[in-house]
Design an enzyme around this catalytic site. Structure first.
Site, short mmCIF file in Angstrom:
data_model
loop_
_atom_site.label_atom_id
_atom_site.label_comp_id
_atom_site.label_asym_id
_atom_site.label_seq_id
_atom_site.Cartn_x
_atom_site.Cartn_y
_atom_site.Cartn_z
N TYR A 57 -8.60 14.97 -9.61
CA TYR A 57 -7.79 14.30 -8.58
C TYR A 57 -7.81 15.08 -7.27
O TYR A 57 -7.46 16.26 -7.23
CB TYR A 57 -6.34 14.15 -9.05
CG TYR A 57 -6.16 13.42 -10.36
CD1 TYR A 57 -7.11 12.52 -10.84
CD2 TYR A 57 -5.02 13.64 -11.15
CE1 TYR A 57 -6.95 11.87 -12.05
CE2 TYR A 57 -4.84 12.98 -12.35
CZ TYR A 57 -5.81 12.10 -12.80
OH TYR A 57 -5.63 11.45 -14.00
N GLY B 17 1.12 -3.67 -12.52
CA GLY B 17 2.19 -4.43 -11.90
C GLY B 17 2.22 -5.90 -12.27
O GLY B 17 3.15 -6.63 -11.90
N LEU B 18 1.22 -6.38 -13.02
CA LEU B 18 1.15 -7.79 -13.37
C LEU B 18 2.29 -8.24 -14.28
O LEU B 18 2.64 -9.42 -14.31
CB LEU B 18 -0.19 -8.10 -14.05
CG LEU B 18 -1.41 -8.04 -13.14
CD1 LEU B 18 -2.69 -8.10 -13.96
CD2 LEU B 18 -1.38 -9.17 -12.11
N LEU B 19 2.87 -7.30 -15.00
CA LEU B 19 3.97 -7.65 -15.89
C LEU B 19 5.31 -7.73 -15.17
O LEU B 19 6.28 -8.24 -15.73
CB LEU B 19 4.07 -6.63 -17.03
CG LEU B 19 3.01 -6.76 -18.13
CD1 LEU B 19 3.06 -5.56 -19.06
CD2 LEU B 19 3.19 -8.05 -18.91
N LYS C 69 3.53 -8.39 -9.52
CA LYS C 69 2.37 -9.01 -8.89
C LYS C 69 2.14 -10.43 -9.40
O LYS C 69 2.46 -10.75 -10.55
CB LYS C 69 1.12 -8.15 -9.15
CG LYS C 69 1.13 -6.84 -8.41
CD LYS C 69 -0.18 -6.11 -8.61
CE LYS C 69 -0.21 -4.80 -7.83
NZ LYS C 69 -1.48 -4.06 -8.04
#
Length: 298
Positions: A51, A203-205, A208
């Site tokens: 990272y 974030g789809l759950l 989003k």
């Protein structure tokens, strides 16, 4: 905050972990977030030498200096940056692991790591050599335990069979139930902890708009999100529900959440203090998002 044992190591970690990959490079904001997390009971902090060309480790090391006895510190190895910075190459050799750990220890300002993880892996790797490197570091006291970060069942099986790994970090969520088919049971049987990432499915759950995700259509994603929203009430938020689905699995020791903003830390702390889901709630969520299987690396 609840705490769970990391494999058979006896190391206790918070069931919500702080994924440091997205931390801002500015020391002030990063320190404020990390200290707030620690003050509220989060003890597991996860980074990697990949990272930001190692700068993420350096920021974490500076921010948590003086707190070493209160934290469980984890990093990863195996991806070697090219000298010109144009990218990285996979290098899981013993020589590289033994050299890379010294650089991580220096950047993190510590003389030992609680968990050192292979950051990927394939069956073509020199697995015995990798294990030898990690075991040598355990014997030298430079690491307390080691694990792998992988979603490949064939690789996970090899390390479970041939090594003393204490953890496997893998993507797992209501929208990525692939680990349920071939990994969670195996790892629980071997008392190897699962460190779950991606618990909110990008974030789809929770926030989003629905879109195709892995093997799921946008319609399936919408149904899963709707089920999460339907179960939410004044006592538990959608974010908490999505994370508690993952934490309900016996093999899962911690949900490691990527945190960059204060709002994300607030969500993480809510998860840490939220109630567990009931059997009926878990069944409703599973009915909304069918289980899938790994198509490769079986």
């Amino acid at each position: 905050m609840k705490y769970r044992s990391l494999g058979k190591s006896g190391i206790q970690i918070s069931e919500v972990g702080f994924g440091c990959m997205s931390l801002a490079p500015e020391l002030g904001p990063a320190t404020a977030l990390l200290h707030r997390a620690l003050d509220h009971g989060i003890t597991y902090f996860d980074t990697a030498d990949l990272y930001q060309h190692g700068e993420n480790e350096a920021v974490v090391g500076k921010a948590l200096k003086g707190q070493r006895s209160h934290i469980v510190l984890a990093t990863k190895v195996g991806n070697q940056w090219r000298p010109d910075g144009s990218g990285w190459d996979w290098n899981p050799t013993k020589a590289y692991i033994l050299a890379a750990v010294e650089q991580s220890l220096r950047r993190l300002q510590t003389d030992y790591l609680d968990l050192y993880q292979l950051h990927g892996g394939t069956l073509d790797d020199p697995i015995d050599e990798i294990i030898e490197a990690f075991e040598q570091l355990v014997q030298q006291g430079k690491i307390r335990g080691y694990g792998i970060s992988s979603i490949r069942p064939n690789v996970i099986r090899e390390y479970a069979r041939r090594s003393h790994i204490i953890s496997v970090m893998m993507q797992y969520s209501l929208l990525d139930r692939r680990p349920e088919e071939s990994c969670l049971g195996l790892l629980q049987e071997h008392q190897i902890s699962v460190l779950a990432r991606g618990t909110l499915a990008q974030g789809l759950l929770v926030t989003k708009p629905a879109a195709p995700y892995l093997q799921h259509s946008a319609e399936t994603v919408a149904r899963a999100s709707a089920a999460v929203q339907r179960l939410a009430d004044t006592t538990i938020s959608p974010v908490e529900i999505a994370a508690q689905y993952v934490l309900a699995q016996p093999a899962v020791t911690a949900a490691v959440l990527g945190i960059r903003m204060p709002e994300q830390l607030t969500d993480a702390l809510r998860i840490a203090n939220s109630r567990e889901l009931t059997a009926a709630e878990l069944a409703e969520l599973q009915a909304a998002a069918p289980a899938t299987a790994y198509e490769q690396h079986r």
